[in-house]
Design a protein around this motif. Structure first.
Motif, PDB file in Angstrom:
ATOM      1  N   GLU A  92       0.839  -1.204   0.000  1.00  0.00           N
ATOM      2  CA  GLU A  92       0.000   0.000   0.000  1.00  0.00           C
ATOM      3  C   GLU A  92       0.876   1.257   0.000  1.00  0.00           C
ATOM      4  N   ALA A  93       1.940   1.254   0.796  1.00  0.00           N
ATOM      5  CA  ALA A  93       2.848   2.399   0.851  1.00  0.00           C
ATOM      6  C   ALA A  93       3.545   2.602  -0.490  1.00  0.00           C
ATOM      7  N   ASP A  94       3.926   1.504  -1.145  1.00  0.00           N
ATOM      8  CA  ASP A  94       4.563   1.606  -2.453  1.00  0.00           C
ATOM      9  C   ASP A  94       3.610   2.245  -3.456  1.00  0.00           C
ATOM     10  N   GLY A  95       2.369   1.792  -3.493  1.00  0.00           N
ATOM     11  CA  GLY A  95       1.382   2.397  -4.385  1.00  0.00           C
ATOM     12  C   GLY A  95       1.194   3.881  -4.111  1.00  0.00           C
ATOM     13  N   GLY A  96       1.345   4.256  -2.850  1.00  0.00           N
ATOM     14  CA  GLY A  96       1.197   5.656  -2.474  1.00  0.00           C
ATOM     15  C   GLY A  96       2.266   6.565  -3.054  1.00  0.00           C
ATOM     16  N   THR A  97       3.340   5.999  -3.596  1.00  0.00           N
ATOM     17  CA  THR A  97       4.405   6.803  -4.208  1.00  0.00           C
ATOM     18  C   THR A  97       4.208   6.998  -5.710  1.00  0.00           C
ATOM     19  N   TRP A  98       3.254   6.287  -6.301  1.00  0.00           N
ATOM     20  CA  TRP A  98       3.069   6.347  -7.748  1.00  0.00           C
ATOM     21  C   TRP A  98       2.497   7.694  -8.176  1.00  0.00           C
ATOM     22  N   SER A  99       2.901   8.138  -9.349  1.00  0.00           N
ATOM     23  CA  SER A  99       2.257   9.305  -9.964  1.00  0.00           C
ATOM     24  C   SER A  99       0.931   8.848 -10.573  1.00  0.00           C
ATOM     25  N   LEU A 100       0.093   9.801 -10.938  1.00  0.00           N
ATOM     26  CA  LEU A 100      -1.183   9.455 -11.561  1.00  0.00           C
ATOM     27  C   LEU A 100      -0.947   8.703 -12.868  1.00  0.00           C
ATOM     28  N   ALA A 101      -0.034   9.206 -13.700  1.00  0.00           N
ATOM     29  CA  ALA A 101       0.232   8.557 -14.982  1.00  0.00           C
ATOM     30  C   ALA A 101       0.761   7.147 -14.779  1.00  0.00           C
ATOM     31  N   ASN A 102       1.637   6.959 -13.789  1.00  0.00           N
ATOM     32  CA  ASN A 102       2.209   5.642 -13.530  1.00  0.00           C
ATOM     33  C   ASN A 102       1.145   4.682 -13.003  1.00  0.00           C
ATOM     34  N   ALA A 103       0.282   5.179 -12.117  1.00  0.00           N
ATOM     35  CA  ALA A 103      -0.777   4.327 -11.564  1.00  0.00           C
ATOM     36  C   ALA A 103      -1.724   3.862 -12.664  1.00  0.00           C
ATOM     37  N   VAL A 104      -2.110   4.776 -13.548  1.00  0.00           N
ATOM     38  CA  VAL A 104      -3.014   4.420 -14.648  1.00  0.00           C
ATOM     39  C   VAL A 104      -2.323   3.443 -15.599  1.00  0.00           C
ATOM     40  N   GLU A 105      -1.054   3.700 -15.896  1.00  0.00           N
ATOM     41  CA  GLU A 105      -0.307   2.810 -16.788  1.00  0.00           C
ATOM     42  C   GLU A 105      -0.228   1.401 -16.214  1.00  0.00           C
ATOM     43  N   ARG A 106       0.064   1.283 -14.927  1.00  0.00           N
ATOM     44  CA  ARG A 106       0.148  -0.035 -14.280  1.00  0.00           C
ATOM     45  C   ARG A 106      -1.209  -0.731 -14.266  1.00  0.00           C
ATOM     46  N   ALA A 107      -2.250   0.029 -13.939  1.00  0.00           N
ATOM     47  CA  ALA A 107      -3.589  -0.561 -13.893  1.00  0.00           C
ATOM     48  C   ALA A 107      -4.014  -1.043 -15.271  1.00  0.00           C
ATOM     49  N   LEU A 108      -3.778  -0.220 -16.289  1.00  0.00           N
ATOM     50  CA  LEU A 108      -4.176  -0.602 -17.649  1.00  0.00           C
ATOM     51  C   LEU A 108      -3.389  -1.804 -18.154  1.00  0.00           C
ATOM     52  N   ALA A 109      -2.104  -1.863 -17.858  1.00  0.00           N
ATOM     53  CA  ALA A 109      -1.309  -3.016 -18.293  1.00  0.00           C
ATOM     54  C   ALA A 109      -1.856  -4.299 -17.679  1.00  0.00           C
ATOM     55  N   TRP A 110      -2.206  -4.234 -16.412  1.00  0.00           N
ATOM     56  CA  TRP A 110      -2.764  -5.403 -15.732  1.00  0.00           C
ATOM     57  C   TRP A 110      -4.136  -5.768 -16.314  1.00  0.00           C
ATOM     58  N   LEU A 111      -4.982  -4.769 -16.509  1.00  0.00           N
ATOM     59  CA  LEU A 111      -6.321  -5.020 -17.042  1.00  0.00           C
ATOM     60  C   LEU A 111      -6.263  -5.588 -18.464  1.00  0.00           C
ATOM     61  N   HIS A 112      -5.357  -5.070 -19.284  1.00  0.00           N
ATOM     62  CA  HIS A 112      -5.195  -5.610 -20.642  1.00  0.00           C
ATOM     63  C   HIS A 112      -4.774  -7.079 -20.576  1.00  0.00           C
ATOM     64  N   ALA A 113      -3.810  -7.378 -19.704  1.00  0.00           N
ATOM     65  CA  ALA A 113      -3.353  -8.766 -19.563  1.00  0.00           C
ATOM     66  C   ALA A 113      -4.467  -9.671 -19.075  1.00  0.00           C
ATOM     67  N   GLU A 114      -5.260  -9.192 -18.116  1.00  0.00           N
ATOM     68  CA  GLU A 114      -6.377  -9.973 -17.587  1.00  0.00           C
ATOM     69  C   GLU A 114      -7.420 -10.231 -18.676  1.00  0.00           C
ATOM     70  N   ALA A 115      -7.711  -9.200 -19.475  1.00  0.00           N
ATOM     71  CA  ALA A 115      -8.704  -9.371 -20.536  1.00  0.00           C
ATOM     72  C   ALA A 115      -8.229 -10.368 -21.580  1.00  0.00           C
ATOM     73  N   LEU A 116      -6.948 -10.303 -21.930  1.00  0.00           N
ATOM     74  CA  LEU A 116      -6.402 -11.241 -22.905  1.00  0.00           C
ATOM     75  C   LEU A 116      -6.425 -12.684 -22.371  1.00  0.00           C
ATOM     76  N   ALA A 117      -6.107 -12.825 -21.095  1.00  0.00           N
ATOM     77  CA  ALA A 117      -6.097 -14.148 -20.486  1.00  0.00           C
ATOM     78  C   ALA A 117      -7.497 -14.760 -20.446  1.00  0.00           C
ATOM     79  N   ALA A 118      -8.489 -13.904 -20.308  1.00  0.00           N
ATOM     80  CA  ALA A 118      -9.872 -14.389 -20.249  1.00  0.00           C
ATOM     81  C   ALA A 118     -10.350 -14.801 -21.626  1.00  0.00           C
TER      82      ALA A 118
END
Length: 196
Positions: free
Chosen positions: A170-196
């Motif tokens: 949680e503390a690590d996530g608290g250091t992310w910038s907005l752009a970095n947080a969105v980029e990480r979330a989207l990369a994960w969501l894209h991978a999850e969608a492809l896996a499904a």
């Protein structure tokens, strides 16, 4: 919730009679969020889909993105991981282009709930940490009942593993910038969608 529902119902009637399409869609989305807070997911999704359709018909991309984030959160809360993945991905891909920060942050919280559903508590902790820290840094506040829903789920996830590791994520996530947080979330969501 019932008083707010009645007030939004009156506002919807007024907006419809005045043919204020953007306000109609906005009120419909608010009604959906109220039902989401109440845990009435079928009713929430019904209102959110109606609002999303109205926003699409009237070419209101901001409201479309908000609807997708709310629909994604509703799907995650009712346990539909695939629907949540696709809707959160599409909402998070759209809203940053429109400089809509508030609902991007709600999207990060929705992703945290989805990560819990997917059995990834450390990812959930990091996404929650990112969302709440970014909100605090930007002087934004989450709607308390929605934040409490997420925090209850996180508390359960935190209790299932090592709390110190969870807190560190949680503390690590608290250091992310907005752009970095969105980029990480989207990369994960894209991978999850492809896996499904």
């Amino acid at each position: 919730v019932s008083a707010a529902r009645a007030s939004f119902g009156e506002a919807l009637t007024i907006a419809e009679h005045a043919e204020l399409g953007n306000h109609v869609a906005g009120v419909q989305l608010n009604l959906g969020v109220l039902e989401l807070i109440a845990g009435r997911f079928a009713q929430a999704e019904q209102w959110l889909w109606i609002g999303q359709f109205q926003a699409e018909q009237r070419a209101l991309p901001r409201l479309q993105g908000i609807a997708l984030i709310a629909l994604g959160a509703a799907a995650a809360l009712r346990g539909d991981g695939l629907a949540a993945t696709v809707r959160l991905r599409d909402g998070l891909a759209l809203l940053p282009q429109l400089q809509e920060t508030t609902f991007v942050l709600y999207g990060l919280l929705g992703c945290a709930v989805l990560a819990i559903l997917r059995g990834e508590p450390l990812r959930a902790a990091a996404l929650y940490g990112a969302g709440t820290s970014l909100a605090q840094r930007q002087g934004l506040a989450f709607t308390l009942p929605l934040l409490q829903i997420v925090e209850r789920q996180l508390a359960e996830a935190r209790g299932q593993g090592d709390p110190l590791v969870f807190d560190a994520a949680e503390a690590d996530g608290g250091t992310w910038s907005l752009a970095n947080a969105v980029e990480r979330a989207l990369a994960w969501l894209h991978a999850e969608a492809l896996a499904a």
